[in-house]
Design a protein around this motif. Structure first.
Motif, short mmCIF file in Angstrom:
data_model
loop_
_atom_site.label_atom_id
_atom_site.label_comp_id
_atom_site.label_asym_id
_atom_site.label_seq_id
_atom_site.Cartn_x
_atom_site.Cartn_y
_atom_site.Cartn_z
N CYS A 7 0.83 -1.21 0.00
CA CYS A 7 0.00 0.00 0.00
C CYS A 7 0.87 1.26 0.00
O CYS A 7 2.01 1.25 0.45
CB CYS A 7 -0.90 0.03 1.23
SG CYS A 7 -2.18 -1.23 1.27
N CYS B 16 -6.61 0.70 0.28
CA CYS B 16 -5.76 -0.48 0.07
C CYS B 16 -5.93 -1.41 1.26
O CYS B 16 -5.04 -1.52 2.11
CB CYS B 16 -4.30 -0.04 -0.10
SG CYS B 16 -3.13 -1.37 -0.39
N PRO C 53 -3.60 -5.63 1.17
CA PRO C 53 -2.29 -5.49 0.54
C PRO C 53 -1.47 -6.76 0.55
O PRO C 53 -1.78 -7.72 1.27
CB PRO C 53 -1.61 -4.44 1.41
CG PRO C 53 -2.14 -4.74 2.79
CD PRO C 53 -3.59 -5.12 2.55
#
Length: 280
Positions: free
Chosen positions: A145, A161, A164
């Motif tokens: 991220c 995000c 991740p």
């Protein structure tokens, strides 16, 4: 907002997880009759000298740490993982794990000066303070991220995000009272940027080729019946190194991750159904 929970020795805000991971976390991985978790990916920590594993979840390895953002640094009292160099059993569960073993030359050659008591208490916690001769395992956590390093595993995620790639670079250290030993502050973050990515100033070297494998987050709340839903690529160095305990004390007083003590450990995972095979 969902309550926070601990994994990897850190605090995660559950609301940041993707819905499948959240559902898995809320179920806690419990299986009927105390059987091992079903449907979860490979778990951690493990014996890195054992290559066997039967977990069939197909998970891609995360990119190298140099291609990801450092998002957190923390450490555990005693080694979470097991290897020939850190194999002295310290007990099960939170705050135990493994200590530098007989094949770690360091443990056999510490001098009285290296074992001398420190002038002040080091990194006090519920597990007690650190002392010369103790073993710790340091984790450098990396995320795919676009995030800033910070406190807890929540720093590795964001609303943009939430699922991740994660990678943890790991090193086991023997603490010594010696300013000539390695200094943890030399391996800290301190705003270091490389090619636009947040990076540690350096990672440990000269402790053997890291053993890379697929696993999970860790922490004492997880067991063979309560699995972690998050997927992590691990790089665990197989040899130990001396680390100046006074530098660790300084780091506990001032770091970007608000870490001030050692975290506990999860009991070693040995069930092959919960482990991914290691390919060397």
């Amino acid at each position: 907002m969902h309550p926070a929970y601990r994994t990897l020795g850190l605090v995660i805000t559950v609301g940041l997880l993707s819905s499948p991971a959240l559902a898995a976390e809320q179920s806690h991985g419990h299986a009927d009759g105390g059987a091992a978790c079903v449907g979860f990916g490979p778990q951690t920590p493990r014996d890195i000298n054992s290559l066997a594993g039967e977990n069939k979840r197909r998970i891609a390895l995360a990119p190298p740490a140099s291609q990801m953002n450092l998002c957190n640094i923390h450490f555990h009292k005693n080694a979470e993982h097991k290897a020939a160099a850190f194999s002295i059993y310290a007990g099960e569960g939170d705050g135990h794990g493994y200590q530098s073993g007989y094949q770690c030359t360091i443990s056999k050659t510490l001098t009285p000066a290296e074992l001398a008591p420190t002038k002040e208490s080091i990194c006090d916690s519920e597990h007690g303070n650190l002392k010369p001769g103790d073993t710790i395992e340091v984790h450098w956590v990396h995320s795919s991220c676009d995030v800033q390093p910070g406190a807890g595993l929540g720093a590795c995620l964001s609303e943009k995000c939430a699922n991740p790639d994660l990678r943890v670079e790991s090193q086991v250290f023997t603490l010594v009272n010696d300013p000539q030993a390695l200094n943890i502050n030399d391996m800290d973050y301190d705003g270091n940027m490389v090619n636009g990515l947040h990076q540690a100033k350096r990672l440990p070297t000269d402790t053997g080729k890291p053993v890379e494998f697929l696993g999970s987050t860790t922490g004492p709340k997880y067991t063979d019946q309560t699995c972690s839903p998050l997927q992590v690529t691990w790089s665990v160095r197989p040899q130990c190194a001396k680390l100046d305990i006074n530098s660790v004390g300084e780091w506990c007083k001032n770091n970007a991750f608000k870490e001030d003590h050692a975290h506990g450990v999860r009991k070693l995972v040995t069930n092959p159904k919960l482990l991914a095979p290691i390919t060397k």
